[in-house]
Structures are given as structure tokens and as C-alpha cells.
Write a protein that holds these residues in place. Structure first.
Motif, PDB file in Angstrom:
ATOM      1  N   ARG A  30       0.652  -1.145  -0.076  1.00  0.00           N
ATOM      2  CA  ARG A  30      -0.066  -0.023  -0.034  1.00  0.00           C
ATOM      3  C   ARG A  30       0.785   1.277  -0.100  1.00  0.00           C
ATOM      4  O   ARG A  30       1.850   1.391   0.656  1.00  0.00           O
ATOM      5  CB  ARG A  30      -0.962  -0.066   1.133  1.00  0.00           C
ATOM      6  N   ILE A  31       0.697   1.987  -1.010  1.00  0.00           N
ATOM      7  CA  ILE A  31       1.625   3.148  -1.131  1.00  0.00           C
ATOM      8  C   ILE A  31       0.833   4.519  -0.980  1.00  0.00           C
ATOM      9  O   ILE A  31      -0.318   4.554  -1.380  1.00  0.00           O
ATOM     10  CB  ILE A  31       2.157   3.494  -2.563  1.00  0.00           C
ATOM     11  N   LYS A  32       1.200   5.502  -0.211  1.00  0.00           N
ATOM     12  CA  LYS A  32       0.725   6.685   0.270  1.00  0.00           C
ATOM     13  C   LYS A  32       1.425   7.715  -0.369  1.00  0.00           C
ATOM     14  O   LYS A  32       2.602   7.905  -0.189  1.00  0.00           O
ATOM     15  CB  LYS A  32       0.421   6.915   1.669  1.00  0.00           C
ATOM     16  N   ALA A  33       0.743   8.728  -0.896  1.00  0.00           N
ATOM     17  CA  ALA A  33       1.433   9.866  -1.815  1.00  0.00           C
ATOM     18  C   ALA A  33       0.518  11.127  -1.826  1.00  0.00           C
ATOM     19  O   ALA A  33      -0.815  10.867  -1.576  1.00  0.00           O
ATOM     20  CB  ALA A  33       1.937   9.212  -3.117  1.00  0.00           C
ATOM     21  N   ASP A  34       1.122  12.216  -2.018  1.00  0.00           N
ATOM     22  CA  ASP A  34       0.483  13.314  -2.235  1.00  0.00           C
ATOM     23  C   ASP A  34       0.583  13.469  -3.608  1.00  0.00           C
ATOM     24  O   ASP A  34       1.983  13.640  -3.968  1.00  0.00           O
ATOM     25  CB  ASP A  34       1.065  14.620  -1.311  1.00  0.00           C
ATOM     26  N   ALA A  35      -0.459  13.849  -4.556  1.00  0.00           N
ATOM     27  CA  ALA A  35      -0.016  14.173  -5.903  1.00  0.00           C
ATOM     28  C   ALA A  35      -1.156  15.328  -6.448  1.00  0.00           C
ATOM     29  O   ALA A  35      -2.254  15.464  -5.863  1.00  0.00           O
ATOM     30  CB  ALA A  35      -0.299  13.088  -6.605  1.00  0.00           C
ATOM     31  N   PRO A  36      -0.540  16.190  -7.420  1.00  0.00           N
ATOM     32  CA  PRO A  36      -1.755  17.205  -7.802  1.00  0.00           C
ATOM     33  C   PRO A  36      -2.631  16.528  -8.569  1.00  0.00           C
ATOM     34  O   PRO A  36      -2.501  15.519  -9.470  1.00  0.00           O
ATOM     35  CB  PRO A  36      -0.704  18.113  -8.713  1.00  0.00           C
ATOM     36  N   LEU A  37      -3.747  17.226  -8.484  1.00  0.00           N
ATOM     37  CA  LEU A  37      -5.113  16.490  -9.185  1.00  0.00           C
ATOM     38  C   LEU A  37      -5.048  16.874 -10.537  1.00  0.00           C
ATOM     39  O   LEU A  37      -5.244  15.774 -11.272  1.00  0.00           O
ATOM     40  CB  LEU A  37      -6.304  17.387  -8.787  1.00  0.00           C
TER      41      LEU A  37
END
Length: 694
Positions: free
Chosen positions: A638-645
Motif C-alpha cells: 500500500r503506497i501513500k502519496a500526495d499528488a496534484p489533481l
């Protein structure tokens, strides 16, 4: 008069695919509400009655149903698990007294379960935990319990242990009674036997039973003393403590089973009655006056008190508009006149119904604690309060998130605009996270929502339910603008053309505000250089200007303006002159203050089998994603990331291609952050092209 202690208003919530709707089906079958079980994957579940739900095998809107178990009335709401529809979970939790959090035995605590759990914490809803799908490959009850502690920061109180795992899963052991519930393989929920605990599990059962009792008796000092002195406690006393701790949110009774195989659901139903609160045991809702200020009063759950109710959902179906309401206090009869405190208008109650998914039973009256639907109410929206006309008070309103994605739509048929307008206004009433506006420059109709799937479903509903075929434009991201520098500036508005003139001079500071503060205004004028009666006009001038930033026309956020000085003319100064001075001042100062474009950043949660992890992380990096964490378990990563919409459009297709169809993901809005300069330039260029085209 009904006995409210025999009521339970509960919701079932979980991550997409953890088995909420299947669990609801089993509850309806066990309580005799339905006789044939409908399966989600066959598109036949009772509570998934929208065509879109049946095709996609997901729940989109919360469905309400009523059933009975051991002389108790259960009002159950099955909520969606998909992140784009969390609004349905939020508003359902707002009106419920208790909930069942369903977790997948192999998937564990998944992203959407976290969001829903957070909502339930905010609404202070007592819950029991049900770990489902223990017959699945990779299922591990004990691992899920650890995740609940670690990821959710919650305290699970283990009430049952599983008998066998994966394909060997045969039933559960009730720790309180020290009995094993064993089901046969017929798949019928009634086909079980109660047996003694297998000898190889006796030690484990005693270990967990001791932990259960130690935690429970912390709720009662007398019982704690008895227990410490070595007395055997009565099961009823232990249950009373578990009930108290559950109500206080000190811990969450935890059960397990396999809804699909019909194993373990009876114990969950018993737990709903034994441990979840009835409507009178929940903290009463605070009352507000019509301006939204707390009055200090509360809406006690009592049929004899004045009427207080909250409209938490509006649904349009073939019989007309249905308004779902939760009655907090008072009674409601057919023919009563009630006041909508948000609009100040009264409405007469025509027909009232008790809902069972999309079928209904007519009723003549309802009372505090009930969840019912009223047919054909006018001018009502989700979150509006209904009150007695003689004794008026409002309830705490609901707060809905702002949309992060929009698309332009237009009808394919000529003259379809009116039909589309009527349909969209009904849809906006039903779903407060779905918004619509008309672009002033191009005249396009723009619909806004919480994600691609959300808008996709809305377009589908337009087509099927309302018969309006639309052309859909490219998805647009809800960018924002802000400033980065503090600027001291001055502006004089002067106009002299026959008759009385206009004059207003303002000295002000424009600076970036704290993130999330929106627009702030303060006046530090002393000595009357700008009279106090003109301050609101200056504030209004700036506040109405920030809806359009100067870079690309997106709303400006987190801006603070301080009025420091100025001057006025005894004859020519007026509120309008100072408002115009502020508007021109904004246009003059904004470009000097280091303006920048902000983009919505999404919290992305991706699940992938191990073999594809490198590809998935590489792809997220290409999308300007920041990897926050990686968690491996037996079934994958399970990978958690922040990414631009803006980089995430169409991601589901790419993820499936990369992972041979086995990857899953969900995302929700996290925060706004400055765009890199190359992206900002592109956004500004596109905005200018749009303006030129219109």
C-alpha cells in the motif's frame, strides 16, 4: 407511544469493497425483511437499487431501511465506500446514533475506512467493528486488529475469535459465553450449532477473555474490586460495562465473520442491541437561534418536547421528491405545519413514509428517534432544520467540502437546455457536494464535484434518469491564486463631473494570510481619517474583488488586508466611493504582491501487488507525486502519496494497465500548494485562451 429504548439508528460504513452492502443484505435476511438474498456482484442487492450501482457493483447513495431483531427496531443506513461519495457517509453519520465499521479481513484498514472513521469520530458516533471476509485468501483477523490500533488510533475490544481462517473458516467463538458458533457449508445463516471451544483454543480464549473483562470493568469501580478479588462476574454485568464504554467511545467491540458465506452476522446483530446506544442515550443536539448562534438549549430526545428535526438527504424518485429527516425531539403528524428555519418558510406535511431501500410504507405519525421520509416538501435542502412553528429553534448545520474538479457540459439535442436545467437543479438539491454554475464569459454550464467518478455518475444520471444526453468537456481543476509578499500601498478614488463628486483615499497593507484562513480584514485607522461608517465599504470592495485573481481569474485565497490610514471629503465621500477605491486598490496592488497559482493536492492511496511496485512508484513520481509511505502485507503493497489533481486524470486506467488489472486506488482532497512555474505558466496561458475565445 413507542419505547425508545427498543430503537437503534445505525449506519454501516467501510472502504469500497469491504462488504457493507452484502452485510446489509444478510441482516435483512436474518431479520425476515427479505426472503431471497440478492448479491452485489450480480447487481441484485436490495439497497443498491440505482442502475449505476447495479452495473458498477458499488454503492453510490446511502439507502435507508427498517427491520426488527429481538423486538428491537433497527433503522439501518447502508452508505457508499467510494471516496467520491463520502458526503453520503458524512451526512448519514450526522443523524445516526451508532455504526458498524466493516473492515475486509485481507485488505484491513483501507484508505476510505480511515476517512469514514474520522467522520464518525467528529460526529462522536459509537461503533462496533466487524472484520468481514475471513474466508478470503490472506485474511488475518489479528492483523486487522493491530491496524485498527495503529492506523486509526482506536481501541478494539475483541469479543469473538475466529474458528479457522481462509477456506477453513467455520465460525466464531464468543468469548463471554465461551461457546463456539459453527456453521455448516450450506451457506444458510440459520444452519449453525453451538459447541464447546476446541481444546487447542482453550488457552487463547481464556487469554482474550481476561483482556476483555479487564478493559470492561474499568467502567465500574465496584465490579473492578470484585474482579480483582477473584470473583467470577455475571455476564450481564460485563455486558453493562461494555455498553457504557462503547457509548463513551472508550473502545469498540470487535467481531468477525464472512457475510458472503453467512457466518457470524447474528452476533453482530446481537451486539447492535447489546452495546450500541438507543436515541435517548446519545448526547442531545445543541439548539441554535435563527442567526446560527447557540442558545444554550438542547433538543432532548423526547416526544413531548417541541419538534426538532434535520433534513439529511433529499432524493427524487418516480413518486416525487423525498426528504429524509431524523426527528430529534417532538412528534410529527400527517397534516402538521412545520417551519424550515433556514428559509423562514412553513410547509405542510402531506405524506410520510418509512423507507425500505426504494419501496415504502405509508405512516401517519413519527416521533423523536425516528428516521422517516416526507413526500413533496418545497424549498428544502440537505442540512436544513425543521421546527415547531410556535417554539422555534434550529439545529447545528452540516458543513460540506468544496468541489475540486469541474467539467463544462451542454445538451446534444437542440432546445435541451431547459430540460437539463430542471434536472441539474434537482440533482444539486440531492447532493450538496455537487455544484453548478454558468460561466459569465462563455455562457457554458459548468458542473463541479469531488472527483472523476462523481461527475461521471452525474452525467450518467442525467442521461438515464432525466433523458438528457450531454457533451462533456475536458475536466478542469479548481485552481486558486494567492500572494507571497507584504505590500504597503495607497489608492485615491476621485471623480468630479458636475454635481457632487466622489472621493475616497485609503492607505492599506496587503499580505498573505495563514493557510486556510480565506479573506481577513482589519482596520487600524485612528483619529477619524476614514470614518468608521466607511470601513465596511472598504472591506466589501476588497472581498468582492478576490473572487477573481489577476493571474488567471481563479479565486484568491488566504489574503489579509489591513486599513491603516486614508482621508475623506465631508461632501464628496460616500460608501460607494470607498468601495470603488478598495476595488481599484486590489487591482493595483495584487500584481506587485508576488502572485502565484495554487493547485489542489490529493491524498492518494494505491494498493498494488509486490511485482508492480517499482512501476507504480515510478509512475507516481512522473505525476509529481510525493511518496509518503509504503506498507507491505501478505497480499501486496500500500503506497501513500500526495499528488496534484491535474496529473491524476485517467489514473485508474493507467494503474490497471500497469498492474494487469490488480491495482486499486482512492484519493481525496488534502490541501492547496503552489504550482511549479512551468505548470503555472500553462494554467495562465489556458485561462487567457479561454477568455479570448469567449
Amino acid at each position: 407511544m413507542k419505547d425508545l429504548s427498543l430503537y437503534r439508528n445505525i449506519g454501516i460504513f467501510a472502504h469500497v469493497d469491504a462488504g457493507k452492502t452484502t452485510t446489509t443484505e444478510r441482516i435483512l435476511k436474518l431479520t425476515g425483511k427479505i426472503h431471497k438474498i440478492g448479491e452485489v456482484h450480480e447487481g441484485a442487492a436490495t439497497t443498491d437499487f440505482m442502475e449505476q450501482e447495479q452495473e458498477r457493483g458499488i454503492t453510490i447513495q446511502s439507502a435507508a431501511t427498517t427491520c426488527y431483531w429481538k423486538n428491537h427496531q433497527l433503522n439501518i443506513i447502508d452508505t457508499p465506500g467510494h471516496v467520491d461519495f463520502t458526503i453520503e457517509v458524512y451526512r448519514s453519520l450526522k443523524v445516526l446514533d451508532g455504526g458498524i465499521g466493516v473492515f475486509c479481513g485481507s485488505g484491513g484498514v483501507e484508505p476510505q475506512s480511515e476517512t469514514n472513521w474520522r467522520y464518525a469520530n467528529d460526529s462522536k458516533v459509537a461503533r462496533i467493528i466487524y472484520v468481514n471476509k475471513l474466508d478470503r485468501l490472506g485474511a488475518d483477523y489479528y492483523r486487522v486488529i493491530q491496524q485498527v490500533e495503529k492506523v486509526l488510533g482506536a481501541k478494539p475490544l475483541v469479543m469473538v475469535l475466529p474458528l479457522g481462517v481462509e477456506e477453513q473458516f467455520a465460525g466464531v467463538i464468543d468469548l463471554l459465553t465461551r461457546k463456539a458458533w459453527v456453521w455448516d457449508d450450506s451457506g444458510e445463516p440459520e444452519n449453525y450449532q453451538i459447541q464447546e471451544v476446541p481444546s487447542d483454543m482453550v488457552d487463547e480464549v481464556e487469554k482474550y477473555r481476561e483482556a476483555l473483562i479487564e478493559t470492561a470493568v474499568e467502567q465500574d469501580d465496584e465490579l473492578m474490586e470484585k474482579y480483582l478479588e477473584g470473583e467470577e462476574l455475571a455476564i450481564e454485568d460485563i455486558k453493562r460495562c461494555v455498553r457504557k464504554g462503547t457509548r463513551n467511545l472508550d473502545f469498540f467491540p470487535t467481531y468477525c465473520g464472512s457475510s458472503f458465506k453467512n457466518k457470524g452476522v447474528q452476533l453482530v446483530l446481537d451486539a447492535v442491541i447489546d452495546y450500541l446506544p438507543n436515541p435517548t442515550e446519545v448526547n442531545p443536539q445543541p439548539e441554535m437561534d435563527l442567526e446560527g448562534n447557540p442558545t444554550g438549549g438542547v433538543a432532548y430526545v423526547d416526544p413531548e418536547k417541541p419538534l426538532r428535526a434535520l433534513a439529511f438527504k433529499i432524493m427524487d424518485d418516480r413518486f416525487g421528491a423525498l426528504t429524509f429527516i431524523r426527528l430529534y425531539s417532538g412528534k410529527l403528524h400527517k397534516g402538521d405545519t412545520i417551519l424550515n428555519t433556514a428559509t423562514g418558510k412553513t410547509d405542510r406535511v402531506g405524506r410520510m413514509v418509512e423507507m425500505h431501500a426504494n419501496s415504502r410504507e405509508e405512516i401517519d405519525s413519527a416521533q423523536a428517534g425516528d428516521i422517516v421520509a416526507i413526500v413533496g416538501m418545497k424549498n428544502i435542502q440537505t442540512g436544513h432544520s425543521l421546527s415547531d412553528t410556535k417554539n422555534v429553534a434550529s439545529l447545528e448545520p452540516m458543513i460540506f467540502p468544496d468541489p475540486v474538479i469541474s467539467v463544462a457540459i451542454k445538451p446534444k439535442q437542440k432546445g435541451g437546455n431547459e430540460k437539463m436545467g430542471v434536472a441539474i437543479s434537482k440533482m444539486v438539491q440531492e447532493d450538496p457536494s455537487f455544484r453548478v454554475e454558468t460561466d459569465q464569459e462563455s455562457g457554458e454550464v459548468i458542473i463541479k464535484g469531488m472527483g472523476e467518478l462523481h461527475l461521471d455518475i452525474k452525467v450518467d444520471i442525467l442521461r438515464r434518469t432525466y433523458g438528457v444526453d450531454v457533451e462533456v468537456g475536458k475536466p478542469q481543476v479548481a485552481y486558486r491564486e494567492s500572494i507571497t509578499k507584504r505590500i504597503e500601498d495607497s489608492y485615491t478614488h476621485k471623480k468630479q463631473s458636475g454635481g457632487s463628486g466622489q472621493f475616497g483615499k485609503i492607505d492599506y497593507v496587503m499580505e498573505p494570510g495563514e493557510a486556510g484562513t480565506g479573506f481577513q480584514f482589519e482596520s487600524k485607522v485612528s483619529g477619524g481619517t476614514v470614518p468608521r461608517e466607511f470601513w465596511p465599504a472598504v472591506e466589501k470592495g476588497f472581498e468582492t474583488s478576490i473572487v477573481r485573481g489577476m493571474l488567471a481569474g481563479y479565486p484568491c485565497v488566504d489574503l489579509k488586508v489591513t486599513l491603516t490610514d486614508g482621508s475623506f471629503h465631508p461632501v464628496d465621500s460616500s460608501a460607494i466611493a470607498f468601495e470603488l477605491a478598495a476595488k481599484a486598490g486590489y487591482r493595483q496592488t495584487f500584481p506587485k504582491a508576488g502572485p502565484q497559482i495554487l493547485e489542489p493536492i490529493m491524498k492518494v492511496d494505491v494498493f498494488t501487488p509486490d511485482d508492480y511496485m517499482g512501476d507504480v512508484i515510478g509512475d507516481l513520481n512522473r505525476r509529481r507525486g510525493m511518496i509518503k509511505s509504503q506498507d507491505s502485507n501478505t497480499v501486496g503493497v500500500r503506497i501513500k502519496a500526495d499528488a496534484p489533481l491535474s496529473e491524476m486524470f485517467g489514473y485508474i486506467g493507467d494503474l490497471r494497465t500497469m498492474t494487469s488489472g490488480r491495482g486499486q486506488f482512492s484519493m481525496e482532497f488534502s490541501h492547496y500548494a503552489p504550482c511549479p512555474s512551468n505548470v503555472a505558466e500553462e494554467v495562465i496561458k489556458e485561462a487567457k485562451e479561454r477568455q479570448a475565445a469567449s
